[in-house]
Write a protein that holds these residues in place. Structure first.
Motif, short mmCIF file in Angstrom:
data_model
loop_
_atom_site.label_atom_id
_atom_site.label_comp_id
_atom_site.label_asym_id
_atom_site.label_seq_id
_atom_site.Cartn_x
_atom_site.Cartn_y
_atom_site.Cartn_z
N GLY A 47 0.85 -1.39 -0.23
CA GLY A 47 -0.14 -0.31 -0.24
C GLY A 47 0.56 1.50 0.08
O GLY A 47 0.54 2.22 0.59
N ASP A 51 4.54 2.58 7.39
CA ASP A 51 5.35 3.81 8.58
C ASP A 51 5.66 3.08 9.70
O ASP A 51 4.85 2.48 10.56
N LEU A 52 6.50 3.64 10.97
CA LEU A 52 6.76 3.76 12.29
C LEU A 52 5.60 3.29 13.24
O LEU A 52 4.04 5.10 12.87
N LEU A 53 5.28 2.76 14.18
CA LEU A 53 3.87 2.70 15.14
C LEU A 53 2.61 2.51 14.64
O LEU A 53 1.47 2.70 14.70
N VAL A 75 -2.50 -2.03 7.00
CA VAL A 75 -2.10 -0.89 8.37
C VAL A 75 -3.31 -1.47 8.36
O VAL A 75 -4.65 -0.98 7.94
N ARG A 80 -4.20 6.16 15.95
CA ARG A 80 -4.16 7.22 15.32
C ARG A 80 -4.22 8.49 15.67
O ARG A 80 -3.68 9.37 15.08
#
Lengths: 254, 210
Positions: A47, A51-53, A75, A80
């Motif tokens: 996608g 990303d990190l976290l 993801v 968020r």
């Protein structure tokens, strides 16, 4: 054989033009290093990259002893609100740092995964991310067998007086009595009684939402937890500390 | 097969370039060998010039051949709008859009607690000095929409806010030409949260905000 797992991205590096080298902390396989080839291409099976976290659903080809190959990542919703505030984001990165430095490759630790996922979820809505991070660090240290000794001297087992400032030694694994502190010769961190009480409260599993530490006690307790975490990693120092320090010292700080 | 030292060295150097393997290095080396001398040497001169002449712009940190980069040298640019980017590549990408008429500040990276990159490793102090010097109305934070890019932007907001300057963040969400069906949940969430009013007069949100 292809495996499916859920994980949190705790480290991300760009690899060649479009690929990513990721470290995930997964629910089923613990810490996992994997390459996501072509991940940054918008139409890739990742996608456009993760990303990190990010909390992800991952399909991967295991390569025992080597770099696992991620076939697909998606993801999942969650965490968020972390990115809405600097203190939340820094606390989230503190969780990633603890998982990266304090866990082992492909050693399942489902309880640690659940703890991290719950913490990151709460951090996304937290007004006191520092307390959430301290609660995580306390429970994480307990999970990896490094809960600090707070009731008596961690060095000799003798009395470590209550109601007054006491030394704390990560090398010894907790508070130390005056005699052991003097014997060690090193400049030890000092814990005020309220900071010691906070550490006790967190160690007893009190949710972050139910503790209301003053800023100085929280800072001392977090410093003690950070010292203990530092003893876990292969890395000699926790670089995140440098970042946090700069913010605390920033003259522009609100 | 025996080959000359210089050809071998050329292939070794070409092989160090990103995306160039042994076979590609061989093919490019053979191509250069077959070129007229003047064409091949023009490439060598271009590489030498890039390394010898390009330096960091003394004002924004972008790429410059003299003291200032082309953007900072351009008196028609709006110096009151300062766009902060992580690297010179990002500045080039934004310039390619032709949509931004302000000036830039290149940070030289992004804050990364996990990799030990702290504010003192970036040109944060220089940014603050530029804003404090006056004449800046808006700072546009165009760091990447990643966790570390966001941390950098939020950190900059914290240190810029007391200076009384307007701080904005570039929009995020769906890419132009993309489809909702193939977008990731974070992308869609960004798009929904960052939705803008649609107007028949075609005025952009940025233009309306100014």
């Amino acid at each position: 054989m292809i495996l499916r797992t859920e994980g949190i991205v705790i480290e991300r590096r760009e690899w060649s033009e479009a690929s990513q080298l990721l470290t995930l902390f997964t629910a089923t396989h613990g810490r996992l290093h994997a390459i996501a080839k072509g991940a940054r291409r918008p139409k890739s099976r990742h996608g456009g990259g993760v990303d990190l976290l990010d909390r992800v659903q991952a399909l991967f080809y295991p390569r025992p002893g080597g770099l696992n190959l991620l076939a697909e990542t998606s993801v999942l919703p969650g965490f968020r609100g972390l990115r809405a505030r600097l203190d939340r984001l820094l606390a989230g990165l503190g969780v990633a740092e603890a998982l990266r430095d304090g866990t082992r490759d492909e050693e399942p630790a489902p309880e640690v995964y659940a703890l991290a996922a719950e913490t990151l979820g709460r951090l996304g809505e937290s007004d006191r991310p520092g307390v959430e991070l301290a609660a995580f660090e306390s429970r994480f240290l307990a999970a990896v067998g490094l809960a600090p000794r707070l009731d008596a001297c961690a060095s000799c087992g003798g009395e470590a007086p209550e109601g007054e400032p006491v030394g704390f030694s990560a090398d010894s694994g907790g508070v130390v009595c005056r005699a052991c502190a003097a014997e060690s010769g090193a400049a030890l961190r000092t814990l005020r009684p309220a900071a010691r009480a906070l550490l006790r409260s967190l160690a007893a599993g009190t949710p972050a939402a139910r503790v209301r530490p003053d800023a100085a006690s929280l800072r001392q307790a977090r410093a003690a937890l950070t010292d203990l975490l530092r003893t876990l990693g292969e890395r000699p120092s926790r670089p995140g500390d440098r970042f946090a320090r700069w913010i605390e010292q920033s003259p522009a700080r609100g | 097969m025996a080959e000359t030292d210089s050809l071998k060295r050329l292939k070794e150097e070409l092989g160090k370039l990103p995306g160039i393997g042994e076979r590609s290095a061989e093919r490019i080396a053979q191509h250069l060998l077959a070129l007229p001398s003047e064409e091949a040497l023009a490439l060598a001169r271009a590489i030498r010039d890039v390394k010898q002449k390009i330096r960091a712009c003394s004002r924004c940190g972008g790429l410059a051949e003299g003291d200032l980069c082309p953007v900072c040298s351009d008196s028609k640019r709006d110096a009151a709008v300062l766009c902060v980017v992580e690297g010179a590549n990002d500045m080039r990408s934004l310039e390619a859009t032709g949509a931004f008429r302000g000036v830039y500040h290149v940070l030289g990276g992004r804050l990364s607690p996990l990799e030990g990159v702290a504010p003192e490793d970036l040109s944060v102090e220089a940014l603050l000095s530029r804003v404090k010097a006056g004449g800046v109305r808006e700072v546009v934070l165009a760091t990447n929409p990643t966790a570390e890019g966001d941390a950098t932007a939020l950190f900059l907001l914290r240190v810029l806010a007391p200076l009384g300057v307007k701080v904005t963040r570039i929009a995020r969400g769906l890419p132009s030409g993309g489809t909702i069906e193939h977008a990731s949940p974070p992308m869609l969430a960004d798009a929904i949260e960052g939705r803008t009013e649609l107007r028949e007069d075609g005025a952009s949100p940025a233009a309306r905000g100014n």
